[in-house]
Write an enzyme that holds these catalytic residues in place. Structure first.
Site, PDB file in Angstrom:
ATOM      1  N   LEU A 329     -17.500   0.634   5.656  1.00 60.06           N
ATOM      2  CA  LEU A 329     -16.646   0.062   6.183  1.00 60.06           C
ATOM      3  C   LEU A 329     -14.970   0.069   5.422  1.00 60.06           C
ATOM      4  O   LEU A 329     -15.275  -0.384   4.378  1.00 60.06           O
ATOM      5  CB  LEU A 329     -16.745  -1.159   7.029  1.00 60.06           C
ATOM      6  N   ASP A 330     -14.206   0.507   5.919  1.00 58.50           N
ATOM      7  CA  ASP A 330     -12.830   0.487   5.261  1.00 58.50           C
ATOM      8  C   ASP A 330     -11.987  -0.528   6.326  1.00 58.50           C
ATOM      9  O   ASP A 330     -11.419   0.066   7.212  1.00 58.50           O
ATOM     10  CB  ASP A 330     -12.053   1.612   4.898  1.00 58.50           C
ATOM     11  N   SER A 331     -11.766  -1.651   6.035  1.00 60.15           N
ATOM     12  CA  SER A 331     -11.072  -2.696   6.922  1.00 60.15           C
ATOM     13  C   SER A 331      -9.778  -2.404   6.923  1.00 60.15           C
ATOM     14  O   SER A 331      -9.013  -2.766   7.861  1.00 60.15           O
ATOM     15  CB  SER A 331     -11.448  -3.981   6.526  1.00 60.15           C
TER      16      SER A 331
END
Length: 373
Positions: A329-331
Site C-alpha cells: 500500500l502506498d497511501s
C-alpha cells in the site's frame, strides 16, 4: 433401552423366573469430588427404572445364609441370587467413578456399602464442607462466563448446600446473581431492586438473557472499519489583508480575512531511495528495478498540497480470495503516525516540541513519528 444406559437379562439356572439384570451405564456422569448431586440424580433414576434401587437403599437386605427345611438347615438359594445381582450393581456403580475415587470404595462388599461410603464422603453436612460451599457461592462472578453459565454455577452450588441441609432462600439466591454481574447489566439490577414483589429465578434468567443478547448486538453494530480523516495545519507565518463590510443586521462590521500563502518545497523523502525532496513516482532507481510498476503520482509543488496535508482511508479486503493476494500500500501521505512503532518497518523518533492534535481535542507531546514505509 435407555439413552444413557443399556441392560439385558442373564438366565438364572436355579430359578428361571428370576433372571439377573445386567446394567451398563457408558454415558453416565463420572463422579468426582465436586459433582456428587448430579451423579446421584442420574444413577438413582437408572436404578429405579430397572427396579434395582432397593439393593442400594437397604429396602432389600441380604437374605440369611441358611434356611430350615424339614428340621434341617440348608443353604438359602435366595442368597446366591441376591449376591450375584448385587455384584452386578456394584460393577455398574464402580464404572461411573473417576479413577482417583477408586481407592475410596475399595473396601465395600455390597452396593449399599459403596453407596453409603460415597454419601458419607460427599453428602454429610460437615462444617468444613458447608463453609467451603458458601465461600464458593460468594466468589462466583460473571467474569468469563455467559449469563446461563453464571446462573447454573450459582444454582448448582445452592443445590449442594440444600443437600447438606443448608437451604439458600430465593431472595438470597437472586441477590447472589445480581452481585455477580458487571456494570453493563445495571438496568436489570435497578429493575429487580425496584420491584415490590421478589422476582423468580427463572424470570430473572429470562431478563438477563435478553439483556445479554442486546449487549452483543450493540457491540456488533458499533464495530467500525479502519478509517482515517483529513488533517489540517496552521501556517506559522500569515500575511493577511482584512476588510470590513457593513452588515445589514449586525451592529458591528463583519471582517473577512484573506491569507496569502507562499508555496513551500516538498520536504519528504522518497520511500525507496530515501532522498529528501524526491518522490517514488519520479525515483529513477525504483523505475529501473520495477519498470512495470506504476506508483501514484502526486504534485507536491502545488500550494494547496503543501498547506493541506491529507490522510487516506485504508480498508481490508472482505473476501478470502482478495485478502490472500500479496500487496503493498502506498497511501500517498508524506508522514505516518502510529502509537506502536512495530506497525512500521522504518521509523524515526520525533524529538520536537510540537504537539499532535487528535480527534477528541486532546494533545500529545513527544509522540514517535515513524518514517513512511
Amino acid at each position: 433401552m435407555a439413552a444413557s444406559s443399556s441392560s439385558y437379562q442373564i438366565p438364572n439356572i436355579v430359578d428361571s423366573t428370576k433372571p439377573f439384570i445386567f446394567v451398563h451405564i457408558p454415558n453416565a456422569i463420572k463422579l468426582t469430588s465436586t459433582n456428587y448431586l448430579s451423579w446421584k440424580m442420574q444413577i438413582e433414576a437408572i436404578l429405579i427404572g430397572h427396579d434395582l434401587f432397593k439393593f442400594v437403599d437397604g429396602s432389600y437386605p441380604s437374605p440369611t445364609a441358611t434356611i430350615t427345611h424339614e428340621t434341617t438347615e440348608i443353604p438359602n438359594p435366595e442368597l446366591s441370587f441376591w449376591t450375584r445381582q448385587d455384584k452386578l450393581i456394584c460393577g455398574a456403580l464402580i464404572g461411573t467413578l473417576s479413577t482417583d475415587l477408586m481407592p475410596l470404595v475399595s473396601q465395600a462388599q455390597t452396593s449399599k456399602q459403596l453407596w453409603d461410603i460415597l454419601a458419607k464422603t460427599y453428602a454429610t453436612p460437615s462444617r468444613g464442607h458447608i463453609k467451603q460451599l458458601k465461600d464458593q457461592l460468594r466468589r462466583i462472578t460473571k467474569e468469563g462466563r455467559s449469563i446461563t453459565e453464571l446462573m447454573q454455577a450459582i444454582k448448582a452450588c445452592a443445590d449442594q448446600l440444600a443437600a447438606l441441609g443448608k437451604n439458600v432462600e430465593q431472595k438470597d439466591l437472586i441477590n447472589r446473581v445480581l452481585a455477580g454481574l458487571d456494570d453493563s447489566y445495571s438496568s436489570v439490577i435497578e429493575f429487580v431492586n425496584a420491584r415490590d414483589t421478589p422476582i423468580s429465578f427463572e424470570k430473572l434468567h429470562e431478563k438477563l438473557i435478553n439483556k445479554e443478547l442486546s449487549l452483543l448486538q450493540n457491540s456488533t453494530n458499533t464495530t467500525l472499519p479502519a478509517t482515517a480523516f483529513a488533517a489540517t495545519t496552521r501556517p506559522s507565518h500569515r500575511n493577511t489583508n482584512t476588510h470590513f463590510h457593513p452588515s445589514s443586521q449586525g451592529l458591528l462590521p463583519t471582517p473577512t480575512t484573506t491569507f496569502n500563502r507562499q508555496p513551500r518545497p516538498f520536504l519528504g523523502k522518497c520511500q525507496w531511495c530515501r532522498v529528501q525532496g524526491n518522490v517514488l513516482s519520479k525515483c529513477p532507481d525504483f523505475a529501473r528495478l520495477f519498470p512495470n510498476a506504476k506508483p501514484p503520482s502526486t504534485n507536491f509543488s502545488s500550494p494547496s498540497h503543501s498547506s493541506k496535508p491529507q490522510a487516506n482511508a485504508v480498508t481490508i479486503p472482505s473476501t478470502t480470495a482478495s485478502s490472500s493476494l500479496p500487496w503493498i500500500l502506498d497511501s500517498g501521505a508524506s508522514h505516518h503516525v502510529t502509537n506502536d512503532i512495530a506497525n512500521l518497518s522504518f521509523h524515526d523518533p520525533y524529538d520536537g516540541t510540537e504537539k499532535l492534535l487528535v480527534g477528541d481535542g486532546s494533545q500529545n507531546r513527544g509522540v514517535s513519528i515513524p518514517r513512511e514505509i
